[in-house]
Design a protein around this motif. Structure first.
Motif, PDB file in Angstrom:
ATOM      1  N   GLY A   1      46.484  22.756 -19.754  1.00  0.00           N
ATOM      2  CA  GLY A   1      46.710  21.274 -19.170  1.00  0.00           C
ATOM      3  C   GLY A   1      46.864  21.342 -17.775  1.00  0.00           C
ATOM      4  N   LYS A   2      46.826  22.485 -16.993  1.00  0.00           N
ATOM      5  CA  LYS A   2      46.961  22.551 -15.617  1.00  0.00           C
ATOM      6  C   LYS A   2      45.601  22.174 -14.696  1.00  0.00           C
ATOM      7  CE  LYS A   2      50.818  25.749 -15.542  1.00  0.00           C
ATOM      8  NZ  LYS A   2      51.354  27.066 -15.133  1.00  0.00           N
ATOM      9  N   LEU A   3      45.678  21.578 -13.745  1.00  0.00           N
ATOM     10  CA  LEU A   3      44.418  21.167 -12.968  1.00  0.00           C
ATOM     11  C   LEU A   3      44.392  22.168 -11.691  1.00  0.00           C
ATOM     12  CD1 LEU A   3      45.251  17.287 -12.208  1.00  0.00           C
ATOM     13  CD2 LEU A   3      43.638  18.545 -13.980  1.00  0.00           C
ATOM     14  N   HIS A   4      43.009  22.871 -11.601  1.00  0.00           N
ATOM     15  CA  HIS A   4      42.634  23.566 -10.543  1.00  0.00           C
ATOM     16  C   HIS A   4      41.522  22.942  -9.804  1.00  0.00           C
ATOM     17  CE1 HIS A   4      44.885  26.879 -12.463  1.00  0.00           C
ATOM     18  NE2 HIS A   4      44.593  26.398 -13.546  1.00  0.00           N
ATOM     19  N   LEU A   5      41.405  22.944  -8.463  1.00  0.00           N
ATOM     20  CA  LEU A   5      40.502  22.647  -7.524  1.00  0.00           C
ATOM     21  C   LEU A   5      39.358  23.504  -7.566  1.00  0.00           C
ATOM     22  CD1 LEU A   5      42.251  21.308  -4.061  1.00  0.00           C
ATOM     23  CD2 LEU A   5      40.896  19.916  -5.604  1.00  0.00           C
ATOM     24  N   LEU A   6      38.083  22.805  -7.697  1.00  0.00           N
ATOM     25  CA  LEU A   6      36.886  23.840  -7.410  1.00  0.00           C
ATOM     26  C   LEU A   6      36.939  24.329  -6.527  1.00  0.00           C
ATOM     27  CD1 LEU A   6      34.092  21.302  -9.029  1.00  0.00           C
ATOM     28  CD2 LEU A   6      35.407  22.899 -10.384  1.00  0.00           C
TER      29      LEU A   6
END
Length: 535
Positions: free
Chosen positions: A510-515
């Motif tokens: 569920g964590k967000l990662h920048l491309l």
């Protein structure tokens, strides 16, 4: 080896001298030593938040001192060793014991006792009130009252000046009237010979004159009655009636608002402040300050304003309100801090409610009959609408105030100042909420994002978008997105700001990662092309 803490012994001796002469509470108490557990009688003196003790009342130097800031004092029962036995034990059983608990770790409690119960209660109460922070709060309240009294004195000076000029004008008018009376008396003296002839008039003539006098009086009363009735039915009188009704409604609304602030402060703020000073606090002092902000100062301000309104109503039908708003306007800037941090205070309150002890305690406070079933969030929202309510009231008041009215310009000035303050507060709330929104998004991204720390970066919207592979010359080409070769469509979590467009992927946790490539797009260097052919 850690060095010992240094302090100014001369200053401590000076404070001890002040405590001996001007201490809040002084007298003999028995103190239990931590090393031998034996009781020794000392002479104690309390000055502000420092407790000194001396070997005797005549001792020049103190034997020791305690800092009471953040401490808690409570009565305790007599030790079990004093429960029964000899005459000495019976005498010890009559002693009254109390303990001072210090807020910091590593400091043993201070155990004290005295012979008189009333004296013990006075010591416990005096130590409870020995807090520098309480003195600062009281000083702030007194400063607000002092500023208000200074403004009242200035207003009274101006009024006294005007009255002095009016008295001078009245003295001049009295002198003029005196000279006219003297001239009329001289004329009366010259006309006295003619008055003797009137006494010999015919009785019929006298009757005719009486009838004429009666008719003139009747016609005059009829004329005045018509004038009064015409005024009562006139638009001006109707406007004045509506204006008075608006003022009466304003006083009722102000009374209700002061009562709401009173409930907020006395049923929530002060009890929670006391709970934060307890041995096991369900909430910290910082959280209490973040939730309630300066609501207590707002209550004091509106209590003064409400008293002024009630005094003006007592002088009805003469209702002069402009000078009250002149006093109130410079102090309304305290609302800026409250409105600016309102959303944050509600967030802190929601976080505190996760604590079961705090939630249980808060529900007890909300069950108070004075709350009438309303929650704390409701009372915290009331000050948000007070400035707009004043603007609406002044708008209605001006609608029914003639242009030549003595208060017209003052009320228009007050309305313009309130509208300006409302705009400033609205802009500050928008900027603050935008910064908090940006920081919340920045914390959700694992790698972080420095561009969101720019205060000029305004959040627009967020949502999920499908990123499709690019097609080149009718053939499907691979698009490298981060560590993933995109051969098919992929869902991306996107954030749109005024200057940048962020593209993130969501992991299985569920964590967000920048491309890594193309995750942060500058909108200044981008061109939006809308493809109408979806095939």
């Amino acid at each position: 080896m850690q060095k010992s803490v240094r302090y100014n012994e001369g200053h401590a001796l000076y404070l001890a001298l002040l405590a001996r002469k001007e201490g809040t509470k002084r007298g003999y108490l028995s103190k239990k030593t931590a090393e031998t557990n034996r009781w020794h009688e000392k002479w104690f003196a309390l000055y502000q938040n420092v407790l000194f003790y001396f070997e005797g009342e005549q001792s020049a130097r103190p034997a020791g001192m305690y800092m009471l800031e953040g401490c808690n004092c409570e009565r305790v029962p007599a030790p079990k060793s004093c429960a029964a036995g000899s005459a000495k034990d019976a005498a010890l059983d009559k002693q009254h014991y109390f303990t001072v608990l210090f807020g910091h770790e590593g400091q043993k409690p201070l155990e004290l006792r005295c012979e008189d119960e009333v004296d013990g209660d006075e010591w416990v109460e005096a130590i409870h009130q020995a807090s520098y922070s309480d003195i600062l709060i009281e000083r702030e309240v007194l400063m607000q009252k002092y500023i208000h009294l200074v403004q009242i004195v200035e207003t009274e000076k101006i009024a006294a000046n005007q009255l002095r000029h009016q008295l001078e004008d009245q003295d001049t008018e009295i002198e003029r009237l005196k000279s006219e009376i003297v001239a009329l008396n001289k004329t009366k003296e010259r006309m006295r010979p003619y008055q003797g002839n009137q006494e010999d008039e015919d009785p019929d003539i006298k009757k005719i004159k009486k009838v004429q006098s009666f008719m003139r009086g009747w016609l005059c009363r009829r004329k005045w009655k018509t004038i009064v009735q015409d005024y009562i039915c006139s638009p001006h009188a109707e406007s004045m009636r509506k204006r008075n009704q608006i003022v009466f409604n304003m006083v009722e609304a102000e009374s209700e608002y002061v009562h709401q602030l009173y409930v907020l402060v006395n049923c929530f703020l002060r009890p929670l402040r006391m709970a934060a000073s307890s041995k096991k606090p369900p909430i910290s002092h910082d959280d209490v300050s973040s939730i309630f902000l300066n609501s207590e100062t707002i209550m004091f301000l509106h209590e003064i304003f409400h008293q002024g309104l009630k005094a003006r109503i007592a002088n009805w039908p003469t209702l002069i309100l402009a000078d009250l708003f002149d006093i109130l306007l410079p102090m309304l800037n305290i609302y800026q801090e409250f409105v600016r941090n309102h959303q944050y205070s509600l967030q802190v309150l929601a976080n505190c409610k996760q604590n079961r002890d705090f939630d249980k305690l808060l529900k007890q406070y909300e069950a108070n009959p004075a709350c009438e079933g309303r929650m704390l969030e409701t009372f915290l929202t009331y000050p948000m609408f007070q400035i707009p309510r004043y603007i609406i009231t002044l708008h209605e008041l001006l609608a029914h105030t003639p242009h030549e009215h003595v208060e017209r310009k003052s009320l228009e000035f007050a309305k313009s100042k309130l509208e300006e303050l409302s705009r400033v507060m609205h802009d500050e709330v928008s900027d603050t909420e935008n910064i908090r929104k940006n920081l919340a998004i920045e914390r959700t991204i694992v790698e972080g994002c420095d561009i969101l720390l720019d205060t000029s970066q305004t959040f627009i919207r967020q949502g999920s978008l499908i990123q499709v592979p690019s097609v080149e010359r009718g053939k499907l080409s691979k698009v490298r997105l981060g560590s993933l070769s995109l051969k098919k469509e992929g869902e991306r979590q996107c954030f749109l700001f005024t200057k940048h467009f962020l593209i993130c992927t969501r992991s299985s946790g569920g964590k967000l990662h920048l491309l890594k490539t193309g995750g942060v797009l500058s909108l200044i260097e981008c061109t939006l092309i809308e493809e109408t052919d979806t095939s």
